[in-house]
Write a protein that holds these residues in place. Structure first.
Motif, PDB file in Angstrom:
ATOM      1  N   LYS A  40      36.794 -20.704  51.659  1.00 34.22           N
ATOM      2  CA  LYS A  40      35.412 -20.221  51.636  1.00 34.22           C
ATOM      3  C   LYS A  40      34.536 -21.099  50.742  1.00 34.22           C
ATOM      4  CE  LYS A  40      36.115 -15.287  52.617  1.00 34.22           C
ATOM      5  NZ  LYS A  40      35.963 -13.907  52.068  1.00 34.22           N
ATOM      6  N   ARG A  75      36.228 -13.887  60.043  1.00 33.72           N
ATOM      7  CA  ARG A  75      35.171 -12.940  59.682  1.00 33.72           C
ATOM      8  C   ARG A  75      34.079 -13.650  58.867  1.00 33.72           C
ATOM      9  NH1 ARG A  75      38.109  -9.813  56.971  1.00 33.72           N
ATOM     10  NH2 ARG A  75      38.835  -8.598  58.766  1.00 33.72           N
ATOM     11  N   HIS A  76      34.513 -14.454  57.923  1.00 34.45           N
ATOM     12  CA  HIS A  76      33.554 -15.209  57.109  1.00 34.45           C
ATOM     13  C   HIS A  76      32.700 -16.118  57.977  1.00 34.45           C
ATOM     14  CE1 HIS A  76      32.047 -17.690  53.734  1.00 34.45           C
ATOM     15  NE2 HIS A  76      32.254 -18.703  54.549  1.00 34.45           N
ATOM     16  N   GLN A  78      31.913 -15.862  61.139  1.00 34.00           N
ATOM     17  CA  GLN A  78      30.981 -15.099  61.964  1.00 34.00           C
ATOM     18  C   GLN A  78      29.781 -14.631  61.149  1.00 34.00           C
ATOM     19  OE1 GLN A  78      33.113 -11.942  63.964  1.00 34.00           O
ATOM     20  NE2 GLN A  78      34.690 -13.354  64.711  1.00 34.00           N
ATOM     21  N   GLU A  79      30.030 -14.275  59.895  1.00 34.09           N
ATOM     22  CA  GLU A  79      28.952 -13.789  59.036  1.00 34.09           C
ATOM     23  C   GLU A  79      28.155 -14.924  58.386  1.00 34.09           C
ATOM     24  OE1 GLU A  79      30.983 -11.344  56.250  1.00 34.09           O
ATOM     25  OE2 GLU A  79      31.390  -9.715  57.684  1.00 34.09           O
ATOM     26  N   ASN A  80      28.734 -16.129  58.359  1.00 36.45           N
ATOM     27  CA  ASN A  80      28.084 -17.271  57.712  1.00 36.45           C
ATOM     28  C   ASN A  80      28.128 -18.498  58.617  1.00 36.45           C
ATOM     29  OD1 ASN A  80      27.807 -16.246  54.656  1.00 36.45           O
ATOM     30  ND2 ASN A  80      29.817 -15.627  55.431  1.00 36.45           N
TER      31      ASN A  80
END
Length: 333
Positions: A40, A75-76, A78-80
């Protein structure tokens, strides 16, 4: 003027990182929480497959770890969408005593692990397994001879493990090792050996490496699966607190002197051990008698506090860019 790294010689999996850095796989210490934090933060995070050890009769923990890491990074992303995570890597110990290797290869192939790091032996079938799922293979080496053999057997890139690296390490200067490899190899190349700050990362790039391979500083992070005493010892130690010995695994490596002293031994008078004693049958080459002997590279003088992994990457990023701008001024002024 805006400067941009030339990544034209790199496979897609290794392009577009925020920082040209790979978090090295640390025995016991690298767990999903650390890997996810590294990715991340924009660098490749990694862990040894043998770190995922389940009790007898339980389903493979490696499978659960890959699911956790893959789903969390998806998930990260998709959100970023404008700040995607870097890919992750799994380290395979290719030593003949690793009874889990075949099983772990199958699991990693099924989960389509993007980056594979191989150690202690170059084997064609391991490289073929990685390539079958679209993965790229980086093999760690301590000299030019091993580097040539790894590429001949199908590795895509190399990790030059030079003097000063944590854990199992070579004895050659990074300047010599990188330049000898670059005389014939133009593919992906990482450098391991006392890289703990942005200035050292810039030096690795200047010598010809594509990436810095950074391990010991991540021991002193909140996400690392290390004892608090171990983390504090990293913070409180420097290069002169490292001892180079073959006693603990049969292969020469770098360790914290204070942990050796605490185990009742004289770090300046350690006997040698033969490489034939190395055995990964129980997940580690290190006999249980040495479980409190802690590995570390020589670069830990740069580590002054226990921080989150993202904060460590931020620090190295700031230092790297500042050092690069300062050096560039000599040539473009």
């Amino acid at each position: 003027m805006v400067w941009k790294r030339d990544e034209s010689h790199l496979p897609e999996q290794l392009r577009g990182l925020r920082l040209p850095m790979i978090g090295s796989p640390l025995f016991i210490i690298s767990v999903p929480e650390l890997v996810i934090a590294q990715c991340k933060a924009g660098i490749i995070g990694s862990f040894p497959a043998l770190n995922a050890r389940e009790a007898e009769g339980e389903p493979p923990l490696l499978e659960a770890w890959l699911k956790q890491i893959t789903e969390e990074l998806d998930r990260h992303n998709q959100e970023n969408p404008d700040n995607p995570a870097a890919p992750f890597a799994v380290n395979q110990i290719v030593h003949r005593s690793n009874a889990r290797l075949e099983r772990d290869l199958e699991i990693c192939t099924r989960w389509k692990v993007p980056v594979w790091i191989t150690s202690l032996g170059a084997r064609v079938e391991v490289n073929e397994a990685a390539h079958s799922c679209g993965g790229v293979v980086l093999h760690d080496v301590i000299n030019n001879t091993f580097a040539r053999k790894a590429i001949e057997k199908g590795a895509d890139g190399l990790i030059a493990v030079a003097a000063g690296a944590g854990g199992h390490a070579g004895q050659q200067s990074p300047m010599a090792l990188i330049r000898e490899i670059r005389q014939w190899f133009s593919g992906p190349l990482a450098l391991s050996g006392a890289i703990a700050c942005g200035e050292s990362l810039l030096a690795a790039r200047a010598m010809g490496a594509d990436f810095g391979y950074v391990g010991s500083p991540f021991i002193a992070t909140h996400e690392a699966n290390a004892q608090e005493d171990y983390k504090r010892m990293i913070v409180e130690s420097g290069a002169e607190d490292i001892v180079y010995s073959s006693l603990f695994t049969g292969v020469h490596g770098n360790y914290l002197k204070k942990s050796v002293v605490r185990a009742g031994m004289d770090p300046d008078n350690l006997p040698s051990a033969d490489a034939s004693t190395m055995n990964f049958g129980d997940g580690s080459s290190k006999p249980k008698a040495w479980k409190e002997i802690w590995g570390s590279g020589q670069g830990i003088g740069e580590v002054t506090e226990i921080v989150h992994a993202a904060d460590l990457v931020d620090r190295i990023d700031r230092e790297y860019r500042a050092a690069g701008a300062k050096l560039a001024a000599e040539f473009i002024g």
